[in-house]
Design a protein around this motif. Structure first.
Motif, PDB file in Angstrom:
ATOM      1  N   GLU A  22      10.540 -26.328   8.168  1.00 25.57           N
ATOM      2  CA  GLU A  22      11.497 -27.363   8.548  1.00 25.57           C
ATOM      3  C   GLU A  22      10.996 -28.793   8.334  1.00 25.57           C
ATOM      4  OE1 GLU A  22      14.846 -26.788   9.829  1.00 25.57           O
ATOM      5  OE2 GLU A  22      14.192 -25.037   8.699  1.00 25.57           O
ATOM      6  N   GLN A  23       9.696 -28.973   8.140  1.00 28.35           N
ATOM      7  CA  GLN A  23       9.149 -30.317   7.972  1.00 28.35           C
ATOM      8  C   GLN A  23       8.303 -30.365   6.700  1.00 28.35           C
ATOM      9  OE1 GLN A  23       7.011 -30.975  11.662  1.00 28.35           O
ATOM     10  NE2 GLN A  23       8.808 -31.873  12.653  1.00 28.35           N
ATOM     11  N   PHE A  24       8.645 -31.301   5.802  1.00 26.41           N
ATOM     12  CA  PHE A  24       7.916 -31.429   4.535  1.00 26.41           C
ATOM     13  C   PHE A  24       8.265 -32.755   3.882  1.00 26.41           C
ATOM     14  CE2 PHE A  24      11.837 -29.027   3.947  1.00 26.41           C
ATOM     15  CZ  PHE A  24      12.468 -29.694   2.908  1.00 26.41           C
ATOM     16  N   LEU A  25       7.590 -33.040   2.788  1.00 24.07           N
ATOM     17  CA  LEU A  25       7.800 -34.253   1.995  1.00 24.07           C
ATOM     18  C   LEU A  25       8.308 -33.883   0.611  1.00 24.07           C
ATOM     19  CD1 LEU A  25       4.361 -35.877   2.790  1.00 24.07           C
ATOM     20  CD2 LEU A  25       6.509 -37.032   3.303  1.00 24.07           C
ATOM     21  N   PHE A  26       9.002 -34.805  -0.017  1.00 21.63           N
ATOM     22  CA  PHE A  26       9.242 -34.657  -1.451  1.00 21.63           C
ATOM     23  C   PHE A  26       9.441 -36.034  -2.072  1.00 21.63           C
ATOM     24  CE2 PHE A  26      13.627 -34.252   0.204  1.00 21.63           C
ATOM     25  CZ  PHE A  26      14.323 -35.131  -0.610  1.00 21.63           C
ATOM     26  N   SER A  27       9.204 -36.111  -3.373  1.00 18.66           N
ATOM     27  CA  SER A  27       9.386 -37.354  -4.108  1.00 18.66           C
ATOM     28  C   SER A  27      10.873 -37.543  -4.359  1.00 18.66           C
ATOM     29  CB  SER A  27       8.611 -37.304  -5.429  1.00 18.66           C
ATOM     30  OG  SER A  27       8.803 -38.489  -6.159  1.00 18.66           O
ATOM     31  N   TYR A  28      11.444 -38.585  -3.755  1.00 19.59           N
ATOM     32  CA  TYR A  28      12.889 -38.789  -3.843  1.00 19.59           C
ATOM     33  C   TYR A  28      13.316 -39.216  -5.241  1.00 19.59           C
ATOM     34  CZ  TYR A  28      17.553 -40.073  -2.186  1.00 19.59           C
ATOM     35  OH  TYR A  28      18.910 -40.135  -1.976  1.00 19.59           O
ATOM     36  N   TYR A  29      12.432 -39.931  -5.937  1.00 23.43           N
ATOM     37  CA  TYR A  29      12.713 -40.377  -7.300  1.00 23.43           C
ATOM     38  C   TYR A  29      11.728 -39.733  -8.267  1.00 23.43           C
ATOM     39  CZ  TYR A  29      15.334 -43.945  -4.773  1.00 23.43           C
ATOM     40  OH  TYR A  29      16.195 -44.591  -3.930  1.00 23.43           O
ATOM     41  N   GLY A  30      12.091 -39.691  -9.519  1.00 26.57           N
ATOM     42  CA  GLY A  30      11.190 -39.150 -10.528  1.00 26.57           C
ATOM     43  C   GLY A  30      11.546 -37.728 -10.923  1.00 26.57           C
ATOM     44  N   ASN A  31      10.648 -37.140 -11.705  1.00 30.23           N
ATOM     45  CA  ASN A  31      10.922 -35.818 -12.286  1.00 30.23           C
ATOM     46  C   ASN A  31      10.328 -34.655 -11.493  1.00 30.23           C
ATOM     47  OD1 ASN A  31      12.249 -37.008 -14.515  1.00 30.23           O
ATOM     48  ND2 ASN A  31      10.270 -37.428 -15.487  1.00 30.23           N
ATOM     49  N   THR A  32       9.648 -34.962 -10.381  1.00 29.01           N
ATOM     50  CA  THR A  32       9.041 -33.894  -9.588  1.00 29.01           C
ATOM     51  C   THR A  32      10.126 -33.008  -8.994  1.00 29.01           C
ATOM     52  OG1 THR A  32       7.224 -35.375  -9.027  1.00 29.01           O
ATOM     53  CG2 THR A  32       7.463 -33.392  -7.696  1.00 29.01           C
ATOM     54  N   LYS A  33      10.000 -31.698  -9.182  1.00 31.01           N
ATOM     55  CA  LYS A  33      11.037 -30.774  -8.735  1.00 31.01           C
ATOM     56  C   LYS A  33      10.636 -29.999  -7.487  1.00 31.01           C
ATOM     57  CE  LYS A  33      12.859 -30.134 -13.405  1.00 31.01           C
ATOM     58  NZ  LYS A  33      13.189 -29.187 -14.502  1.00 31.01           N
ATOM     59  N   THR A  34       9.401 -30.194  -7.036  1.00 27.32           N
ATOM     60  CA  THR A  34       8.906 -29.429  -5.899  1.00 27.32           C
ATOM     61  C   THR A  34       8.632 -30.330  -4.706  1.00 27.32           C
ATOM     62  OG1 THR A  34       6.642 -29.620  -6.709  1.00 27.32           O
ATOM     63  CG2 THR A  34       7.891 -27.664  -7.375  1.00 27.32           C
ATOM     64  N   ALA A  35       8.608 -29.722  -3.527  1.00 30.32           N
ATOM     65  CA  ALA A  35       8.301 -30.450  -2.294  1.00 30.32           C
ATOM     66  C   ALA A  35       6.801 -30.371  -2.024  1.00 30.32           C
ATOM     67  CB  ALA A  35       9.097 -29.864  -1.144  1.00 30.32           C
ATOM     68  N   ARG A  36       6.388 -30.956  -0.902  1.00 33.00           N
ATOM     69  CA  ARG A  36       4.962 -31.095  -0.610  1.00 33.00           C
ATOM     70  C   ARG A  36       4.734 -30.879   0.886  1.00 33.00           C
ATOM     71  NH1 ARG A  36       1.283 -34.045  -3.873  1.00 33.00           N
ATOM     72  NH2 ARG A  36      -0.628 -34.631  -2.774  1.00 33.00           N
ATOM     73  N   SER A  37       3.729 -30.117   1.227  1.00 33.22           N
ATOM     74  CA  SER A  37       3.411 -29.848   2.620  1.00 33.22           C
ATOM     75  C   SER A  37       2.890 -31.108   3.306  1.00 33.22           C
ATOM     76  CB  SER A  37       2.352 -28.741   2.706  1.00 33.22           C
ATOM     77  OG  SER A  37       1.876 -28.606   4.032  1.00 33.22           O
ATOM     78  N   ILE A  38       3.253 -31.290   4.577  1.00 30.50           N
ATOM     79  CA  ILE A  38       2.708 -32.411   5.342  1.00 30.50           C
ATOM     80  C   ILE A  38       1.324 -32.071   5.901  1.00 30.50           C
ATOM     81  CG2 ILE A  38       4.958 -33.363   5.928  1.00 30.50           C
ATOM     82  CD1 ILE A  38       4.662 -32.114   8.704  1.00 30.50           C
ATOM     83  N   ASP A  39       0.842 -30.871   5.621  1.00 29.07           N
ATOM     84  CA  ASP A  39      -0.495 -30.472   6.056  1.00 29.07           C
ATOM     85  C   ASP A  39      -1.543 -30.721   4.981  1.00 29.07           C
ATOM     86  OD1 ASP A  39       0.187 -29.598   8.667  1.00 29.07           O
ATOM     87  OD2 ASP A  39       1.105 -27.815   7.787  1.00 29.07           O
ATOM     88  N   ARG A  40      -1.173 -31.449   3.952  1.00 29.09           N
ATOM     89  CA  ARG A  40      -2.105 -31.918   2.928  1.00 29.09           C
ATOM     90  C   ARG A  40      -1.879 -33.416   2.757  1.00 29.09           C
ATOM     91  NH1 ARG A  40       0.255 -30.351  -3.042  1.00 29.09           N
ATOM     92  NH2 ARG A  40      -1.565 -31.619  -3.581  1.00 29.09           N
ATOM     93  N   ALA A  63      14.817 -30.255  -1.623  1.00 29.70           N
ATOM     94  CA  ALA A  63      14.880 -29.874  -0.218  1.00 29.70           C
ATOM     95  C   ALA A  63      14.882 -28.356  -0.060  1.00 29.70           C
ATOM     96  CB  ALA A  63      16.115 -30.487   0.431  1.00 29.70           C
ATOM     97  N   GLN A  64      15.589 -27.683  -0.930  1.00 30.94           N
ATOM     98  CA  GLN A  64      15.602 -26.209  -0.896  1.00 30.94           C
ATOM     99  C   GLN A  64      14.209 -25.651  -1.136  1.00 30.94           C
ATOM    100  OE1 GLN A  64      18.588 -24.922  -3.772  1.00 30.94           O
ATOM    101  NE2 GLN A  64      19.825 -24.078  -2.119  1.00 30.94           N
ATOM    102  N   HIS A  65      13.521 -26.199  -2.116  1.00 33.79           N
ATOM    103  CA  HIS A  65      12.162 -25.748  -2.412  1.00 33.79           C
ATOM    104  C   HIS A  65      11.258 -25.974  -1.206  1.00 33.79           C
ATOM    105  CE1 HIS A  65       7.987 -26.353  -3.772  1.00 33.79           C
ATOM    106  NE2 HIS A  65       8.244 -25.358  -4.614  1.00 33.79           N
ATOM    107  N   GLY A  66      11.366 -27.145  -0.585  1.00 34.95           N
ATOM    108  CA  GLY A  66      10.530 -27.446   0.569  1.00 34.95           C
ATOM    109  C   GLY A  66      10.795 -26.512   1.731  1.00 34.95           C
ATOM    110  N   ARG A  67      12.047 -26.259   2.014  1.00 34.43           N
ATOM    111  CA  ARG A  67      12.393 -25.383   3.142  1.00 34.43           C
ATOM    112  C   ARG A  67      11.889 -23.960   2.899  1.00 34.43           C
ATOM    113  NH1 ARG A  67      17.236 -27.331   3.622  1.00 34.43           N
ATOM    114  NH2 ARG A  67      16.695 -28.881   5.182  1.00 34.43           N
ATOM    115  N   ALA A  68      11.982 -23.520   1.656  1.00 36.14           N
ATOM    116  CA  ALA A  68      11.539 -22.155   1.336  1.00 36.14           C
ATOM    117  C   ALA A  68      10.026 -22.011   1.408  1.00 36.14           C
ATOM    118  CB  ALA A  68      12.034 -21.776  -0.066  1.00 36.14           C
ATOM    119  N   ASN A  69       9.306 -23.091   1.134  1.00 36.65           N
ATOM    120  CA  ASN A  69       7.850 -22.997   1.060  1.00 36.65           C
ATOM    121  C   ASN A  69       7.116 -23.551   2.278  1.00 36.65           C
ATOM    122  OD1 ASN A  69       6.906 -22.105  -1.894  1.00 36.65           O
ATOM    123  ND2 ASN A  69       8.803 -23.276  -2.091  1.00 36.65           N
ATOM    124  N   PHE A  70       7.743 -24.521   2.972  1.00 34.78           N
ATOM    125  CA  PHE A  70       7.011 -25.210   4.037  1.00 34.78           C
ATOM    126  C   PHE A  70       7.740 -25.242   5.377  1.00 34.78           C
ATOM    127  CE2 PHE A  70       5.979 -27.503  -0.023  1.00 34.78           C
ATOM    128  CZ  PHE A  70       4.762 -26.872  -0.224  1.00 34.78           C
TER     129      PHE A  70
END
Length: 305
Positions: A217-235, A208-215
């Motif tokens: 107030e609104q973004f996605l992230f993988s809740y489970y798994g080893n992914t450590k970064t968030a994802r823009s909702i504009d992709r 969530a911190q990564h997402g807020r810093a990069n994208f």
């Protein structure tokens, strides 16, 4: 009218795509009663069979122009492991032989098969390919990110066009502009909870911190798994799986993707009938062929067949 049958039909990604491409789906089969029930609800004019296709009676299946199939991918996918000698995975991989069996009996002009790219590394893939070749079929291989076909999801899949042509079909798949996840996310619905609440895992908070810093107030992230970064909702969103995976953040609130959003990310029509149970719907959505990808591949294959 061009006709088709759908093996391992599930919720009906192939069938829906075929219908959108103007193909009449005559017959569909799956071993899971729930999948058959909801496929029938969405395709009432199709004949349905609930059956393990290892024991299929192909004489009872209507003649058709196109065979559509998505054999089980769990035994090939990196997500589940693929070591030989694992009875569950070996049985899963063996479902691909139903395609050979059906083709041998009916000899359709075209068979279109979808799976994960690892299907090509299956130890028996050369034998599977040779079995089709022995019947005069050639295979055109396409590894496609469904986002390139207009699906708002990065979903890399293998599409095989099996034809009676002298050479593999020269299929051209036009690349579409990528569609953002924002298109199907409804921020006004769902069960939201605070991002920072007691008991929230440190890894979740870090994403969530990564997402807020990069994208913002609104973004996605993988809740489970080893992914450590968030994802823009504009992709496009990442791959929709058979289990809840994607979380949406809106300011200081978050929630998991709803079942309807999972279906929309797969490009199922908004009027698709589905189980009331969230888990069953997500499972069937994650197993499906995105209807839009199926439609585009069918149209492209028919154009050169």
């Amino acid at each position: 009218m061009t006709t088709a049958i759908d093996l391992f039909a599930g919720l009906g990604g192939w069938s829906t795509g075929a219908t959108q491409a103007g193909v009449n789906v005559l017959w569909a089969a799956n071993h899971w009663p729930t999948a058959v029930e909801w496929h029938a609800a969405n395709h009432p004019n199709t004949q349905h069979v609930c059956q393990d296709l290892h024991q299929a009676n192909w004489d009872a299946v209507p003649a058709h122009d196109i065979l559509l199939a998505s054999p089980c991918c769990q035994g090939h996918s990196k997500a589940r492991g693929k070591s030989s000698g694992n009875p569950q995975h070996d049985a899963s991989r063996s479902t691909a032989w139903a395609v050979v069996s059906a083709v041998e009996y009916h000899r359709p002009a075209l068979a279109l098969v979808e799976n994960v790219p690892e299907f090509l590394q299956w130890a028996l893939y050369p034998a599977w390919k040779q079995a089709l070749a022995a019947m005069g079929y050639r295979i055109a291989t396409h590894i496609v990110d469904c986002a390139d076909l207009g699906v708002p999801q990065n979903r890399v899949r293998l599409f095989l066009a099996v034809s009676k042509s002298r050479a593999p079909l020269d299929i051209t798949l036009d690349k579409e502009p990528h569609r953002p996840a924002r298109e199907f996310i409804d921020f006004s619905t769902g069960n939201w909870s605070p991002v920072e609440k007691p008991g929230r895992a440190a890894a979740t908070l870090a994403r969530a911190q990564h997402g807020r810093a990069n994208f913002g107030e609104q973004f996605l992230f993988s809740y489970y798994g080893n992914t450590k970064t968030a994802r823009s909702i504009d992709r496009p969103i990442g791959t929709i799986t058979t289990r809840d995976r994607w979380a949406i953040v809106n300011g200081d609130q978050m929630r998991m993707l709803t079942a309807d959003e999972c279906l929309a990310a797969m490009t199922f029509p908004a009027n698709t009938q589905r189980p009331r149970q969230h888990r069953a719907t997500v499972h069937m959505a994650g197993n499906a062929v995105p209807p839009m990808a199926g439609e585009k591949f069918i149209r492209a294959a028919l154009a050169v067949a």
